[in-house]
Structure formats: structure tokens, C-alpha cells
Motif scaffolding. Structure first.
Motif, short mmCIF file in Angstrom:
data_model
loop_
_atom_site.label_atom_id
_atom_site.label_comp_id
_atom_site.label_asym_id
_atom_site.label_seq_id
_atom_site.Cartn_x
_atom_site.Cartn_y
_atom_site.Cartn_z
N PRO A 1 6.32 2.09 -8.15
CA PRO A 1 6.20 0.68 -8.94
C PRO A 1 6.71 0.90 -10.08
N GLY A 2 6.88 -0.35 -10.83
CA GLY A 2 7.79 -0.82 -11.78
C GLY A 2 7.18 -0.02 -13.16
N GLU A 3 5.93 -0.01 -13.43
CA GLU A 3 5.51 0.45 -14.56
C GLU A 3 5.61 2.05 -14.46
N LEU A 4 5.29 2.70 -13.37
CA LEU A 4 5.40 4.02 -13.39
C LEU A 4 7.06 4.44 -13.54
N ALA A 5 7.83 3.54 -13.01
CA ALA A 5 9.21 3.88 -13.14
C ALA A 5 9.36 3.84 -14.56
N ARG A 6 9.15 2.93 -15.20
CA ARG A 6 9.28 2.80 -16.83
C ARG A 6 8.89 3.98 -17.62
N LEU A 7 7.70 4.57 -17.11
CA LEU A 7 7.10 5.77 -17.60
C LEU A 7 7.92 6.83 -17.27
N LEU A 8 8.42 6.85 -16.09
CA LEU A 8 9.00 8.11 -15.57
C LEU A 8 10.53 8.14 -16.22
N ALA A 9 11.15 6.87 -16.40
CA ALA A 9 12.11 6.84 -17.13
C ALA A 9 12.32 7.42 -18.69
N SER A 10 11.14 6.58 -19.13
CA SER A 10 10.91 6.99 -20.69
C SER A 10 10.69 8.64 -20.90
N ALA B 1 0.79 -1.04 0.06
CA ALA B 1 0.13 0.09 0.02
C ALA B 1 0.83 1.37 0.15
N ALA B 2 1.96 1.03 0.69
CA ALA B 2 2.90 2.46 0.75
C ALA B 2 3.40 2.69 -0.65
N THR B 3 3.82 1.74 -1.31
CA THR B 3 4.32 1.90 -2.41
C THR B 3 3.41 2.35 -3.45
N VAL B 4 2.06 1.86 -3.32
CA VAL B 4 0.83 2.33 -4.42
C VAL B 4 0.80 3.89 -4.10
N ARG B 5 0.83 4.09 -2.84
CA ARG B 5 0.39 5.73 -2.45
C ARG B 5 1.51 6.62 -3.07
N ALA B 6 2.90 6.16 -2.78
CA ALA B 6 3.88 6.76 -3.40
C ALA B 6 3.85 6.86 -4.65
N GLY B 7 3.47 5.77 -5.53
CA GLY B 7 3.19 5.72 -6.83
C GLY B 7 2.17 6.83 -7.39
N ASP B 8 1.14 7.12 -6.54
CA ASP B 8 0.11 7.83 -6.86
C ASP B 8 0.39 9.17 -6.87
N ARG B 9 1.19 9.66 -5.70
CA ARG B 9 1.74 10.90 -5.47
C ARG B 9 2.73 11.28 -6.52
N ALA B 10 3.56 10.30 -7.12
CA ALA B 10 4.61 10.71 -7.95
C ALA B 10 3.97 10.84 -9.33
N ASP C 1 13.49 5.35 -7.92
CA ASP C 1 13.50 4.45 -6.66
C ASP C 1 12.31 4.62 -5.93
N GLY C 2 11.38 3.70 -5.57
CA GLY C 2 10.40 3.82 -4.81
C GLY C 2 8.93 4.01 -5.39
#
Length: 184
Positions: free
Chosen positions: A158-167, A47-56, A155-156
Motif C-alpha cells: 500500500p502507498g503509505e507503507l511504500a512511502r515509509l519503505l522508500a524513506s 485484502a491481498a494488498t493489505v496482507r502483503a503490506g502487513d507481511r512487508a 511494488d505491491g
């Protein structure tokens, strides 16, 4: 007897070497691969990772929308740069949408450059420099800062969002190159 190879003219091109654009994409791709592991357990992200992902994701959408607004302001203040900047702005608008952001206003919705008074340092009220080269440099700096911030956020999330951010960070690095290449 002459060989067929010796009768061919030599190529006017210098030997191929990696271009800066290729290097930027390669570096961003490496960061993408390194940052793609999410902190998820067997049942998915916690849940913490999901919330962090939503904020990011929300911040990334706001940042892209704000950057699109900066492009619009520069286009309005420097119509001669519009042809060069419109495709980059359109891509930034697509980035905002990919992060779940609302549509951003078109460049025509921004106040015109003549409607703003220039300050003593040559900038307008909304921080668009009066000089076109300075305006491009500010856009490039904004793109660079945002790309760096997005890479740091990998870092921190979720993987799908990390890929989008990196792209999107890689695209921003490409924009920096395109904004600055005409000045060299």
C-alpha cells in the motif's frame, strides 16, 4: 575609480556541485514518488494488498531490529567507533519502531568484544570483524543490502507503507555514505 566588486576577496570555496548525499536523497525521492501508488480500488486496498503490506511491515521491523543488533555488536566490539555509530543505530531503532517493531536492546545489553573469541579470519563469534574498518564495511554492506531490498519491495505494498519503505531505504543509503566516507 575602482569598483567595489573588484576590491572584494575571492571566495576560497570551489563552485558548488551536487554532493553524493544530495544525489542519494534525490534518487530515493524519485523512487518514492514512483512507488507511492497503491493497488487500491475506490474502496481502498484489496485484502491481498493489505496482507502483503502487513507481511512487508513485519519483515521491515524485524530487519531494522536485526540491523540495530548488528550496530550494537559493533559498538560493543569496537568502543572507539561508538560515538560515530550511536546516532546511526538510534535512527535504525526508530525505523524499527516506525514499522511497528518492539524496542531493541541497548548496546550495553550485547556481549562485550573481549568476551568473544576471534576466529582465524579475524571475525568474532557473532561475525563482528576484529578490525574496525572491516566492521564498518560490513555494517555498510548490511545497510546497502537492506536499502536495496526495501526499494525492491515498494511494488505491491500500500502507498503509505511504500512511502515509509522508500524513506527508510533512503536513510539506509545515507548511512552507507556516512559509514564509508571516513575511509576516503
Amino acid at each position: 575609480m575602482s569598483s567595489a566588486v573588484s576590491s572584494l576577496p575571492s571566495s576560497p570555496r570551489p563552485p558548488a556541485r551536487p554532493r553524493r548525499r544530495s544525489l542519494l536523497v534525490t534518487a530515493a525521492g524519485a523512487a518514492l514518488l514512483a512507488g507511492c501508488t497503491g493497488s487500491s480500488g475506490p474502496d481502498g486496498p484489496d485484502a491481498a494488498t493489505v496482507r502483503a503490506g502487513d507481511r512487508a511491515r513485519a519483515r521491515a521491523a524485524r530487519d531494522s531490529a536485526a540491523l540495530a543488533g548488528r550496530y550494537a555488536a559493533v559498538i560493543a566490539a569496537h568502543p572507539a567507533l561508538a560515538e560515530r555509530l550511536r546516532p546511526l543505530r538510534a535512527e535504525v531503532v526508530r525505523h524499527a519502531a516506525a514499522f511497528g517493531g518492539a524496542d531493541t536492546p541497548s548496546p550495553a545489553a550485547s556481549p562485550s568484544g573481549s568476551a568473544r573469541a576471534a576466529g582465524p579470519d579475524g571475525t568474532t563469534a557473532d561475525a563482528v570483524p576484529a578490525d574496525g574498518k572491516d566492521a564498518l564495511a560490513r555494517l555498510a554492506a548490511a545497510e546497502r543490502e537492506l536499502a536495496d531490498r526495501r526499494m525492491a519491495a515498494l511494488d505491491g505494498v500500500p502507498g503509505e507503507l511504500a512511502r515509509l519503505l522508500a524513506s527508510v531505504a533512503a536513510a539506509g543509503a545515507g548511512h552507507v555514505y556516512l559509514l564509508t566516507e571516513g575511509d576516503r
